[in-house]
Design a protein around this motif. Structure first.
Motif, PDB file in Angstrom:
ATOM      1  N   SER A  17      42.942  33.583  -1.559  1.00 16.13           N
ATOM      2  CA  SER A  17      42.923  34.459  -2.805  1.00 16.13           C
ATOM      3  C   SER A  17      41.583  33.745  -3.601  1.00 16.13           C
ATOM      4  O   SER A  17      40.782  34.330  -3.960  1.00 16.13           O
ATOM      5  N   PHE A  18      41.886  32.421  -4.075  1.00 16.30           N
ATOM      6  CA  PHE A  18      41.032  31.571  -4.834  1.00 16.30           C
ATOM      7  C   PHE A  18      39.774  31.535  -4.236  1.00 16.30           C
ATOM      8  O   PHE A  18      38.711  31.499  -4.898  1.00 16.30           O
ATOM      9  N   GLY A  19      39.687  31.570  -2.906  1.00 20.67           N
ATOM     10  CA  GLY A  19      38.317  31.175  -2.262  1.00 20.67           C
ATOM     11  C   GLY A  19      37.675  32.182  -2.066  1.00 20.67           C
ATOM     12  O   GLY A  19      36.312  32.269  -1.709  1.00 20.67           O
ATOM     13  N   GLN A  20      38.133  33.383  -2.069  1.00 18.51           N
ATOM     14  CA  GLN A  20      37.512  34.749  -1.891  1.00 18.51           C
ATOM     15  C   GLN A  20      36.262  34.611  -3.062  1.00 18.51           C
ATOM     16  O   GLN A  20      36.375  34.394  -4.434  1.00 18.51           O
ATOM     17  N   ALA A  21      35.100  34.867  -2.828  1.00 18.10           N
ATOM     18  CA  ALA A  21      33.930  35.329  -3.691  1.00 18.10           C
ATOM     19  C   ALA A  21      34.096  36.394  -4.291  1.00 18.10           C
ATOM     20  O   ALA A  21      34.166  37.491  -3.239  1.00 18.10           O
ATOM     21  N   LEU A  45      35.172  27.366 -15.687  1.00 16.95           N
ATOM     22  CA  LEU A  45      34.280  26.636 -14.651  1.00 16.95           C
ATOM     23  C   LEU A  45      33.092  26.300 -15.335  1.00 16.95           C
ATOM     24  O   LEU A  45      32.297  25.441 -14.547  1.00 16.95           O
ATOM     25  N   LYS A  46      33.014  26.333 -16.669  1.00 19.66           N
ATOM     26  CA  LYS A  46      31.684  25.686 -17.453  1.00 19.66           C
ATOM     27  C   LYS A  46      30.400  26.327 -16.745  1.00 19.66           C
ATOM     28  O   LYS A  46      29.451  25.736 -16.875  1.00 19.66           O
ATOM     29  N   PRO A  63      35.677  33.253  -8.643  1.00 16.69           N
ATOM     30  CA  PRO A  63      36.984  33.196  -8.004  1.00 16.69           C
ATOM     31  C   PRO A  63      37.641  34.592  -8.617  1.00 16.69           C
ATOM     32  O   PRO A  63      37.452  35.113  -9.434  1.00 16.69           O
ATOM     33  N   VAL A  64      38.439  35.041  -7.529  1.00 15.53           N
ATOM     34  CA  VAL A  64      39.150  36.408  -7.914  1.00 15.53           C
ATOM     35  C   VAL A  64      40.259  35.659  -8.591  1.00 15.53           C
ATOM     36  O   VAL A  64      41.124  34.909  -8.626  1.00 15.53           O
ATOM     37  N   VAL A  85      39.442  39.642 -12.491  1.00 13.00           N
ATOM     38  CA  VAL A  85      38.292  39.834 -11.430  1.00 13.00           C
ATOM     39  C   VAL A  85      39.023  40.191  -9.951  1.00 13.00           C
ATOM     40  O   VAL A  85      39.955  39.386  -9.641  1.00 13.00           O
ATOM     41  N   ARG A  86      38.352  41.271  -9.293  1.00 21.81           N
ATOM     42  CA  ARG A  86      39.055  41.374  -8.066  1.00 21.81           C
ATOM     43  C   ARG A  86      37.997  41.206  -7.124  1.00 21.81           C
ATOM     44  O   ARG A  86      36.701  40.959  -7.370  1.00 21.81           O
TER      45      ARG A  86
END
Length: 818
Positions: A17-21, A45-46, A63-64, A85-86
């Motif tokens: 999920s985190f890796g989804q752009a 993320l700065k 990230p989502v 964010v989806r």
């Protein structure tokens, strides 16, 4: 084993999920209009992007999940948003509010990158057009003086105000127009700021050395006057008409502004005219020689593209201004006029007729100032960096007519041509460090034309400086600073002055002329300056900030300080310079505390300023202590140089009770002491030489304002205010040779009402401002009023000496938008 498998599965899904752009597209608006150059930062993320000319921004490869955005921008209140964010495309609309608190406003001037006021360690103040409109002003500097603690002005009548910051002025305060340094013979007492006050939408004031950014002449600070730029993205024509009348000197002003937007292009045009007869006060009556007539034209064109923007602009300023000299009849104290050149006796001139005191016609003895300006300001974007280029040319033409028998003959006629250049490159952020490198300077050429008096020589000047600036944020701490190196060359050839046999007046002649004398021997010298600053801002909380800054400033001597040797007709002063002078250097420490509390805003600024090679002028006397008179009827001043120290404080307390949102109570205090540290003078003359000249006294300004929170019929949020300007006695003055004298304190009470008139549909018909300064018609003299010293008698029948400031003055101003 099942628990372990479930744990790995949960971890895998989380990572997947985190890796989804994801992609986030947003729109920034304020007052229903798109806003550009707004920073959108993902805090975790700065990662930061800026909104474009249409207010749009794009964040890609994010990230989502739950993210927190921070939105900041110049002139707008910052805000934080929690966003879910989806995967795929996300859209977001963000509405910003304009910054309403003066203490939390944002600025551009004085730093090399745009930054918010709360992050800048340098003391900076911002004044909006709305605030300036709510005061009685006869020029732009007067408006700034009333709105910014620590800023004062030396005046020569109502149309000439030279800004001082914390007791320092003349060439120590750098004035900018839209970022371009103003060059217009600003060394003279009677040389004002050549800018259209109706065309300025915002003024920004840096208090303290700004040599890091601008080089020489910013020793005391900077005033940047920013013209109006249309923010609307809707194609079409808009504009406004401003009408202004002031009762004391009958000043009438009219200004027409136009703004046209066509896709990526924005065009502006403005034309302004002002005229006034002599002003009035209860002691002098009508003050002869203070009428003026002023015209202004300006135009600009700006294009915004994905690569950046480019703006080209031109301005024209034309001012005819009378020259007061203060000559009077000894018994009646009525003003007299000069009618002779040879044989003129300043104490036996004819009295000015009453009918001539309220005429709008400019007298033959006057100044005529013209200023032309043409410049281009462009920004080129390169990913996360940008290059800013400012190139400009300007010409100042100054004529001072002081010959009553030949009124068309100028006493002073000088033409100053200046080419300015300024390049700044904002580098990509490296480990959170924002850095800027740059180079700027100017080439200048001054020439005397068909004149009779020559206070300064013809000269050429070349200025260049390079700097490095950086800033970084460490959590609650913001640190910024930099270094700069400057070089200035000034030179002139032998300058001869002879006599015109036809008129008997002086004239410029070639070497070898039988009547010629060498008034200015040739000169050439390089001046070098090393300057820099280091400062920090610590956010103890969102509502409490601590600031500290130390800066070294540099100023090369100006032309009159090193080269003058003659009469300045408009100032009625013979100036004598000194070509051995060294550059001024100062080291200033600033400490400030700002608090944004629920019921009030509080700001306290303390400063200490030590100056090496401080230059000032003093009246010249002979061995017996009598004034030296080189030109009859005119004072003689010689420039001096010594160590000096200035220290003081500014306090602002603005109360806005939450239980009475319609009420505000704003207060400010400014105090500065200027000490002359010339040990030889102090040993010889004691307390008479203890203080520096032109130091303002303690002053307090307080304003009570009531503003309706909703419309009342056609009146949209009308307001009423009453304020007081309190000036203490100035007993800390430069008394040697009667250069200055004691100035009694005074209090001025002012009041005003105003409102926007709107239709039921919400369209604004006009904005109205009705104000009165000096309601009780108090007779007073400011210690910074040069006319205070225009006196030719030891005693007078009414016990008064010199000329007094303006009396009661009503102002009626209306702005009609269309």
């Amino acid at each position: 084993m099942k628990i372990l498998l479930l744990s790995f599965s949960f971890l895998f899904l989380s990572l997947l999920s985190f890796g989804q752009a994801a992609k986030l597209i947003g729109q920034i608006n304020a007052n229903h209009q798109p806003v550009e150059n707004i920073n959108i930062k993902i805090l975790a993320l700065k990662k930061t992007v800026k909104s474009d000319a249409d207010g749009r921004f794009v964040l890609e490869d994010i990230p989502v999940g739950a993210l927190e955005l921070q939105i900041t921008g110049l002139g707008y209140a910052s805000k934080k948003l929690a966003v879910e964010v989806r995967s795929g495309l996300n859209e977001l609309d963000i509405n910003l509010q304009t910054a309403t608190s003066n203490l939390d406003d944002v600025v551009i001037t004085g730093v090399n990158r745009a930054t918010s006021l709360r992050k800048s360690p340098v003391p900076i103040a911002v004044l909006s057009k709305k605030t300036m409109d709510q005061n009685v002003n006869t020029n732009l500097i007067e408006a700034i003086v009333k709105g910014v603690p620590g800023v004062t002005a030396v005046t020569t009548g109502p149309n000439v105000s030279k800004p001082f910051i914390r007791g320092l002025g003349y060439n120590r305060v750098l004035t900018l127009y839209d970022g371009l340094r103003q060059e217009g013979q600003q060394w003279g007492d009677e040389h004002g700021i050549e800018v259209d006050e109706y065309g300025i939408s915002r003024a920004e004031v840096v208090k303290g050395p700004a040599s890091l950014t601008y080089g020489s002449d910013a020793l005391a600070g900077v005033i940047n006057m920013i013209p109006y730029v249309p923010h609307s993205q809707e194609n079409g024509l808009k504009g406004d008409v401003t009408l202004n009348y002031q009762s004391n000197n009958g000043m009438g002003g009219a200004s027409v502004g136009l703004a046209y937007v066509q896709n990526d292009w924005k065009y502006t045009f403005r034309a302004t005219g002002k005229t006034a007869h002599n002003y009035h006060n209860p002691i002098d009556g009508w003050v002869y020689g203070t009428a003026f007539r002023e015209y202004n034209l300006s135009a600009s064109a700006r294009v915004d593209k994905p690569w950046g923007y480019s703006k080209t602009a031109a301005t024209y300023y034309n001012n005819q201004m009378e020259i007061p000299d203060g000559s009077r009849d000894s018994l009646s104290r009525k003003f007299t006029r000069q009618i002779l050149d040879d044989g003129d006796d300043i104490k036996n001139r004819p009295i000015v007729q009453d009918a001539d005191l309220t005429r709008y016609a400019i007298t033959p003895l006057h100044q005529h100032i013209q200023h032309f300006r043409f410049y281009n300001n462009s920004q080129f974007k390169f990913g996360n960096s940008d290059l800013n280029v400012l190139l400009g040319g300007q010409q100042s033409v100054r004529r001072e007519y002081n010959h009553p028998t030949v009124p068309s003959q100028a006493g002073l006629y000088v033409v100053l041509n200046t080419f300015n250049y300024d390049l700044k490159y904002n580098l990509p952020d490296i480990s959170g460090i924002e850095s800027t490198i740059g180079v700027n300077g100017m080439y200048q050429q001054n020439r005397s034309k068909a004149a009779t008096d020559f206070p300064i020589p013809d000269y050429d000047l070349f200025d260049i400086g390079a700097f490095l600036f950086a800033k970084k944020t460490f959590g609650k701490l913001d640190i910024s600073g930099g270094v700069r190196l400057d070089r200035r060359n000034i030179q002139w050839n032998d300058f001869y002055v002879g006599t015109d046999p036809a008129t008997g007046f002086g004239k410029k002649v070639e070497a070898g002329n039988a009547t010629g004398d060498l008034q200015f021997p040739g000169f050439s010298k390089n001046y070098y300056g090393f300057s820099g600053s280091l400062g920090l801002t610590y956010n103890l909380s969102e509502r409490l900030l601590f600031k500290a800054n130390i800066a070294r400033g540099y100023r090369a001597p100006n032309i009159t300080e090193i080269g003058s040797n003659g009469l300045d007709p408009g100032a009625h002063i013979v100036y004598l310079g000194n070509r051995t002078f060294k550059p001024e250097f100062n080291l200033q420490e600033d400490i400030g505390v700002i608090a944004y509390l629920k019921e009030l805003d509080l700001s306290l600024e303390l400063f200490n300023n030590n100056i090496q090679n401080y230059i000032y002028h003093s009246r010249l006397t002979d061995a017996n202590g009598n004034p030296v008179v080189i030109v009859p009827g005119n004072l003689t001043y010689q420039y001096q140089q010594s160590k000096a120290r200035l220290y003081g404080a500014e306090l602002t307390v603005n109360i806005h009770p939450t239980a009475a949102k319609w009420l505000s109570f704003n207060n400010s205090l400014a105090y500065v002491v200027g000490l002359n540290q010339n040990e030889d003078l102090l040993a010889l003359h004691g307390s008479a030489a203890k203080y520096l000249p032109f130091i303002p006294p303690l002053q307090i300004r307080t304003e009570l304002k009531a503003t309706a929170q909703s419309a009342i019929g056609f009146f949209d949020k009308p307001y009423f205010k009453i304020d007081a300007a309190i000036f203490a006695d100035q007993d800390k003055f430069y008394a040697l040779d009667d250069t200055e004298t004691f100035t009694k304190g005074y209090t001025l009470i002012n009041a005003g009402i105003g409102s926007s008139l709107k239709s039921k549909s919400g369209k604004t018909w006009c904005d109205i401002f009705i104000q009165c300064d000096n309601i009780f018609n108090i007779a007073y003299q400011s210690n910074l009023n040069r006319l205070k010293y225009f006196e030719y008698y030891t005693d007078s029948p009414n016990g008064r000496s010199g000329i007094y400031n303006m009396g009661r003055n009503f102002s009626f101003k209306a702005v009609f938008p269309f």
